[in-house]
Design an enzyme around this catalytic site. Structure first.
Site, mmCIF file in Angstrom:
data_model
loop_
_atom_site.group_PDB
_atom_site.id
_atom_site.type_symbol
_atom_site.label_atom_id
_atom_site.label_comp_id
_atom_site.label_asym_id
_atom_site.label_seq_id
_atom_site.Cartn_x
_atom_site.Cartn_y
_atom_site.Cartn_z
ATOM 1 N N HIS A 11 -8.502 0.494 1.889
ATOM 2 C CA HIS A 11 -8.680 -0.376 0.729
ATOM 3 C C HIS A 11 -10.104 -0.924 0.626
ATOM 4 O O HIS A 11 -10.313 -2.060 0.205
ATOM 5 C CB HIS A 11 -7.634 -1.500 0.716
ATOM 6 C CG HIS A 11 -6.245 -0.967 0.626
ATOM 7 N ND1 HIS A 11 -5.729 -0.428 -0.530
ATOM 8 C CD2 HIS A 11 -5.280 -0.825 1.572
ATOM 9 C CE1 HIS A 11 -4.499 0.002 -0.300
ATOM 10 N NE2 HIS A 11 -4.205 -0.207 0.964
ATOM 11 N N SER A 46 0.830 -1.204 0.000
ATOM 12 C CA SER A 46 0.000 0.000 0.000
ATOM 13 C C SER A 46 0.869 1.260 0.000
ATOM 14 O O SER A 46 1.475 1.592 -1.008
ATOM 15 C CB SER A 46 -0.954 -0.040 1.190
ATOM 16 O OG SER A 46 -1.886 1.017 1.117
#
Length: 314
Positions: A198, A88
């Protein structure tokens, strides 16, 4: 050594991270000071602050900077990697290290990205839970059934082939945990995060980031850097779209790591405040693949000795 570099993601941070490196390694200190000038505050001082470093807006620039500072400090002793992979936030660290983003550019972007995610996460509080089990399709099927019933809970992070993090509205995640328990899942661990990263709960942050990145210029990477969103290498042409989708899309870290292994990677090195990704690698990579993490001065010196020995044997 066919090196694959792993770049720590958010959650790896801890108070005092990088302090011994900052005090002892001039090249590391120079990178942190460079970031401080861009951020407008003393980054190492923030990294030492137990309250601030837990906040998304501060943690993200601190982790990105530490990862890049470690590589800068290794300098020419580090061979050109076969590939890079970040979790990420760590993707920005990887893109900076590989030349797709200038370091100053990456720090400025992450300063804003962290702020967007913290603000939106606080306005749309959520929960994330790591679900352990080899049958990840079962987990997805349970969530799909709950979504059809109007529940906001989603697959968020495919960390390994036996760990899938789910996230969403806190009460809906609780319902999912109960449903998964009934379906036979025996081990689940709630994660200490401030938002459901997410997942669609971060849509407003994705919208802000899309606008923020619209005028940025990207370059080709000097070696393949795998995207969590697509599990394929980033390309200059698709970088904007991939990064703007990333915040609300699941991460496919395990699948991307498998493709790094297919390229011939025989050594993984994680750079950042923790060795979490190396632990993931232990679950994904064959036992003969070597695994190292540089998280402090001791591990930095130890890995540098390994690189110097490799150089002497070439």
């Amino acid at each position: 050594m066919k090196l694959g570099i792993l770049f720590s993601g958010q959650g790896a941070q801890n108070a005092g991270m990088g302090l011994d490196l900052y005090q002892a390694v001039p090249a590391y200190k120079a990178t942190v000071d460079q970031a401080s000038n861009i951020l407008g505050y003393d980054l190492q001082e923030v990294a030492n602050d137990d309250v601030k470093i837990k906040q998304t807006a501060y943690a993200q620039p601190a982790i990105l900077t530490m990862s890049n500072a470690i590589l800068n400090a290794l300098g020419d002793t580090l061979p050109t990697p076969v590939a890079g992979l970040g979790l990420s936030l760590g993707e920005y660290s990887a893109l900076s290290a590989s030349g797709a983003l200038d370091f100053d550019q990456a720090v400025a972007i992450i300063k804003d990205r962290g702020m967007y995610m913290q603000t939106v996460g606080e306005a749309n509080p959520g929960k994330m839970v790591a679900v352990m089990g080899n049958d990840q399709q079962l987990i997805v099927d349970v969530l799909t059934t709950l979504q059809a019933d109007g529940k906001q809970v989603y697959p968020a992070n495919y960390n390994t082939f036996a760990q899938l993090v789910i996230g969403g509205v806190a009460s809906d995640v609780d319902i999912a945990v109960a449903a998964l328990t009934e379906a036979g899942i025996q081990r689940m661990v709630e994660l200490p995060v401030s938002g459901a990263f997410h997942t669609p709960l971060l849509t407003d942050a994705a919208t802000q980031l899309t606008k923020r990145l619209s005028d940025e210029t990207f370059k080709e990477t000097n070696y393949p850097v795998y995207s969590n969103t697509t599990s394929e290498p980033f390309t200059k042409e698709a970088m904007f779209e991939t990064l703007t989708e990333q915040i609300i899309s699941p991460t496919y870290f395990a699948q991307a790591m498998k493709k790094m292994l297919d390229l011939g990677v025989d050594t993984f090195l994680e750079v950042g405040p923790s060795d979490t990704l190396i632990k993931f690698a232990k679950k994904i990579a064959p036992k003969d693949v070597k695994r190292y993490a540089i998280t402090d001065l001791e591990s930095f010196n130890a890995f540098k000795e390994i690189l110097l020995a490799e150089g002497e044997n070439v």
